[in-house]
Design a protein around this motif. Structure first.
Motif, PDB file in Angstrom:
ATOM      1  N   ASP A  49       0.823  -1.218   0.000  1.00 32.98           N
ATOM      2  CA  ASP A  49       0.000   0.000   0.000  1.00 32.98           C
ATOM      3  C   ASP A  49       0.853   1.263   0.000  1.00 32.98           C
ATOM      4  O   ASP A  49       0.513   2.253  -0.638  1.00 32.98           O
ATOM      5  CB  ASP A  49      -0.924   0.035   1.221  1.00 32.98           C
ATOM      6  CG  ASP A  49      -2.101  -0.906   1.112  1.00 32.98           C
ATOM      7  OD1 ASP A  49      -2.454  -1.310  -0.015  1.00 32.98           O
ATOM      8  OD2 ASP A  49      -2.680  -1.243   2.173  1.00 32.98           O
ATOM      9  N   ASP A  50       1.945   1.253   0.734  1.00 36.28           N
ATOM     10  CA  ASP A  50       2.784   2.439   0.917  1.00 36.28           C
ATOM     11  C   ASP A  50       4.021   2.468   0.026  1.00 36.28           C
ATOM     12  O   ASP A  50       4.883   3.330   0.204  1.00 36.28           O
ATOM     13  CB  ASP A  50       3.248   2.525   2.384  1.00 36.28           C
ATOM     14  CG  ASP A  50       2.090   2.712   3.349  1.00 36.28           C
ATOM     15  OD1 ASP A  50       1.035   3.214   2.920  1.00 36.28           O
ATOM     16  OD2 ASP A  50       2.239   2.344   4.528  1.00 36.28           O
ATOM     17  N   ALA A  51       4.130   1.548  -0.915  1.00 39.40           N
ATOM     18  CA  ALA A  51       5.356   1.415  -1.708  1.00 39.40           C
ATOM     19  C   ALA A  51       5.729   2.691  -2.451  1.00 39.40           C
ATOM     20  O   ALA A  51       6.914   3.028  -2.554  1.00 39.40           O
ATOM     21  CB  ALA A  51       5.237   0.251  -2.694  1.00 39.40           C
ATOM     22  N   ASP A  52       4.744   3.427  -2.960  1.00 38.65           N
ATOM     23  CA  ASP A  52       5.094   4.654  -3.673  1.00 38.65           C
ATOM     24  C   ASP A  52       5.794   5.647  -2.748  1.00 38.65           C
ATOM     25  O   ASP A  52       6.744   6.324  -3.158  1.00 38.65           O
ATOM     26  CB  ASP A  52       3.874   5.275  -4.342  1.00 38.65           C
ATOM     27  CG  ASP A  52       2.724   5.542  -3.393  1.00 38.65           C
ATOM     28  OD1 ASP A  52       2.693   4.955  -2.285  1.00 38.65           O
ATOM     29  OD2 ASP A  52       1.838   6.335  -3.753  1.00 38.65           O
ATOM     30  N   GLY A  53       5.379   5.710  -1.492  1.00 45.58           N
ATOM     31  CA  GLY A  53       6.046   6.576  -0.517  1.00 45.58           C
ATOM     32  C   GLY A  53       7.452   6.097  -0.199  1.00 45.58           C
ATOM     33  O   GLY A  53       8.379   6.892  -0.087  1.00 45.58           O
ATOM     34  N   TRP A  54       7.625   4.783  -0.056  1.00 43.16           N
ATOM     35  CA  TRP A  54       8.951   4.222   0.221  1.00 43.16           C
ATOM     36  C   TRP A  54       9.910   4.540  -0.913  1.00 43.16           C
ATOM     37  O   TRP A  54      11.030   4.990  -0.681  1.00 43.16           O
ATOM     38  CB  TRP A  54       8.842   2.713   0.431  1.00 43.16           C
ATOM     39  CG  TRP A  54      10.131   2.061   0.826  1.00 43.16           C
ATOM     40  CD1 TRP A  54      10.599   1.905   2.101  1.00 43.16           C
ATOM     41  CD2 TRP A  54      11.113   1.485  -0.039  1.00 43.16           C
ATOM     42  NE1 TRP A  54      11.819   1.252   2.080  1.00 43.16           N
ATOM     43  CE2 TRP A  54      12.157   0.988   0.773  1.00 43.16           C
ATOM     44  CE3 TRP A  54      11.215   1.339  -1.403  1.00 43.16           C
ATOM     45  CZ2 TRP A  54      13.278   0.361   0.253  1.00 43.16           C
ATOM     46  CZ3 TRP A  54      12.335   0.717  -1.931  1.00 43.16           C
ATOM     47  CH2 TRP A  54      13.349   0.232  -1.104  1.00 43.16           C
ATOM     48  N   TYR A  55       9.452   4.333  -2.140  1.00 45.19           N
ATOM     49  CA  TYR A  55      10.296   4.653  -3.290  1.00 45.19           C
ATOM     50  C   TYR A  55      10.567   6.152  -3.352  1.00 45.19           C
ATOM     51  O   TYR A  55      11.692   6.581  -3.595  1.00 45.19           O
ATOM     52  CB  TYR A  55       9.644   4.174  -4.601  1.00 45.19           C
ATOM     53  CG  TYR A  55       9.953   2.738  -4.926  1.00 45.19           C
ATOM     54  CD1 TYR A  55      11.016   2.407  -5.757  1.00 45.19           C
ATOM     55  CD2 TYR A  55       9.181   1.703  -4.406  1.00 45.19           C
ATOM     56  CE1 TYR A  55      11.305   1.088  -6.063  1.00 45.19           C
ATOM     57  CE2 TYR A  55       9.458   0.383  -4.708  1.00 45.19           C
ATOM     58  CZ  TYR A  55      10.522   0.084  -5.533  1.00 45.19           C
ATOM     59  OH  TYR A  55      10.809  -1.226  -5.830  1.00 45.19           O
ATOM     60  N   GLY A  56       9.530   6.965  -3.140  1.00 44.28           N
ATOM     61  CA  GLY A  56       9.688   8.418  -3.191  1.00 44.28           C
ATOM     62  C   GLY A  56      10.655   8.941  -2.145  1.00 44.28           C
ATOM     63  O   GLY A  56      11.456   9.833  -2.428  1.00 44.28           O
ATOM     64  N   GLY A  58      13.191   7.528  -1.092  1.00 43.01           N
ATOM     65  CA  GLY A  58      14.539   7.187  -1.546  1.00 43.01           C
ATOM     66  C   GLY A  58      14.909   7.874  -2.846  1.00 43.01           C
ATOM     67  O   GLY A  58      15.935   7.552  -3.454  1.00 43.01           O
ATOM     68  N   GLY A  59      14.052   8.794  -3.299  1.00 42.19           N
ATOM     69  CA  GLY A  59      14.318   9.509  -4.541  1.00 42.19           C
ATOM     70  C   GLY A  59      14.132   8.643  -5.780  1.00 42.19           C
ATOM     71  O   GLY A  59      14.720   8.918  -6.824  1.00 42.19           O
ATOM     72  N   ARG A  60      13.312   7.618  -5.661  1.00 38.59           N
ATOM     73  CA  ARG A  60      13.087   6.704  -6.776  1.00 38.59           C
ATOM     74  C   ARG A  60      11.602   6.709  -7.141  1.00 38.59           C
ATOM     75  O   ARG A  60      10.773   7.196  -6.384  1.00 38.59           O
ATOM     76  CB  ARG A  60      13.526   5.290  -6.378  1.00 38.59           C
ATOM     77  CG  ARG A  60      15.012   5.208  -6.043  1.00 38.59           C
ATOM     78  CD  ARG A  60      15.404   3.960  -5.309  1.00 38.59           C
ATOM     79  NE  ARG A  60      15.047   2.751  -6.054  1.00 38.59           N
ATOM     80  CZ  ARG A  60      15.227   1.529  -5.582  1.00 38.59           C
ATOM     81  NH1 ARG A  60      15.744   1.341  -4.387  1.00 38.59           N
ATOM     82  NH2 ARG A  60      14.891   0.481  -6.297  1.00 38.59           N
ATOM     83  N   THR A  61      11.279   6.133  -8.276  1.00 42.36           N
ATOM     84  CA  THR A  61       9.895   6.023  -8.730  1.00 42.36           C
ATOM     85  C   THR A  61       9.463   4.567  -8.666  1.00 42.36           C
ATOM     86  O   THR A  61      10.212   3.680  -9.082  1.00 42.36           O
ATOM     87  CB  THR A  61       9.776   6.531 -10.185  1.00 42.36           C
ATOM     88  OG1 THR A  61      10.247   7.879 -10.247  1.00 42.36           O
ATOM     89  CG2 THR A  61       8.338   6.478 -10.661  1.00 42.36           C
ATOM     90  N   LEU A  62       8.271   4.337  -8.170  1.00 42.50           N
ATOM     91  CA  LEU A  62       7.714   2.985  -8.101  1.00 42.50           C
ATOM     92  C   LEU A  62       7.653   2.405  -9.509  1.00 42.50           C
ATOM     93  O   LEU A  62       7.067   3.011 -10.402  1.00 42.50           O
ATOM     94  CB  LEU A  62       6.320   3.023  -7.488  1.00 42.50           C
ATOM     95  CG  LEU A  62       5.564   1.704  -7.388  1.00 42.50           C
ATOM     96  CD1 LEU A  62       6.244   0.772  -6.384  1.00 42.50           C
ATOM     97  CD2 LEU A  62       4.121   1.947  -6.994  1.00 42.50           C
ATOM     98  N   PRO A  63       8.268   1.245  -9.744  1.00 37.82           N
ATOM     99  CA  PRO A  63       8.224   0.652 -11.082  1.00 37.82           C
ATOM    100  C   PRO A  63       6.793   0.293 -11.480  1.00 37.82           C
ATOM    101  O   PRO A  63       6.040  -0.238 -10.679  1.00 37.82           O
ATOM    102  CB  PRO A  63       9.063  -0.633 -10.948  1.00 37.82           C
ATOM    103  CG  PRO A  63       9.831  -0.472  -9.683  1.00 37.82           C
ATOM    104  CD  PRO A  63       9.055   0.448  -8.814  1.00 37.82           C
ATOM    105  N   GLU A  64       6.444   0.592 -12.713  1.00 32.28           N
ATOM    106  CA  GLU A  64       5.116   0.274 -13.205  1.00 32.28           C
ATOM    107  C   GLU A  64       5.097  -1.034 -13.980  1.00 32.28           C
ATOM    108  O   GLU A  64       4.048  -1.516 -14.356  1.00 32.28           O
ATOM    109  CB  GLU A  64       4.609   1.403 -14.101  1.00 32.28           C
ATOM    110  CG  GLU A  64       4.367   2.688 -13.339  1.00 32.28           C
ATOM    111  CD  GLU A  64       3.744   3.754 -14.210  1.00 32.28           C
ATOM    112  OE1 GLU A  64       3.018   3.408 -15.159  1.00 32.28           O
ATOM    113  OE2 GLU A  64       3.985   4.930 -13.933  1.00 32.28           O
ATOM    114  N   SER A  65       6.260  -1.616 -14.203  1.00 25.20           N
ATOM    115  CA  SER A  65       6.342  -2.772 -15.094  1.00 25.20           C
ATOM    116  C   SER A  65       6.232  -4.117 -14.389  1.00 25.20           C
ATOM    117  O   SER A  65       6.434  -5.147 -15.009  1.00 25.20           O
ATOM    118  CB  SER A  65       7.659  -2.722 -15.865  1.00 25.20           C
ATOM    119  OG  SER A  65       8.751  -2.792 -14.952  1.00 25.20           O
ATOM    120  N   GLY A  66       5.925  -4.128 -13.101  1.00 23.91           N
ATOM    121  CA  GLY A  66       5.831  -5.400 -12.385  1.00 23.91           C
ATOM    122  C   GLY A  66       4.633  -6.212 -12.828  1.00 23.91           C
ATOM    123  O   GLY A  66       3.614  -5.671 -13.249  1.00 23.91           O
TER     124      GLY A  66
END
Length: 82
Positions: A49-56, A58-66
């Motif tokens: 649920d919170d993965a986009d925040g975790w990636y953000g 860290g200065g990263r973008t949540l991968p959309e290709s999973g």
């Protein structure tokens, strides 16, 4: 654990990573905050649920290709697969 999740790039790599998690739990469960299945699955759902925040953070973008359905199928299959 010796395998980084960032280095998983294949189905075989994912299987190796899951085996490394299993070894880690077998050898050092006391170091896991979520060592029992119920708390592990709850933490997994919360992190997803919170993965986009975790990636953000860290200065990263949540991968959309999973392939989310593959991962969901693997989790479901593990309930009965021997």
């Amino acid at each position: 654990m010796t395998l980084s999740p960032d280095r998983v790039g294949s189905r075989e790599g994912l299987a190796a990573f899951v085996r490394a998690l299993h070894r880690s739990h077998t050898e050092e469960a006391q170091s896991w905050e979520n060592a029992d299945l119920a708390s592990f699955l709850e933490a997994l759902a919360a992190w997803i649920d919170d993965a986009d925040g975790w990636y953000g953070n860290g200065g990263r973008t949540l991968p959309e290709s999973g392939d989310w359905s593959f991962f969901a199928q693997a989790l479901r299959a593990a309930m009965t697969y021997e």
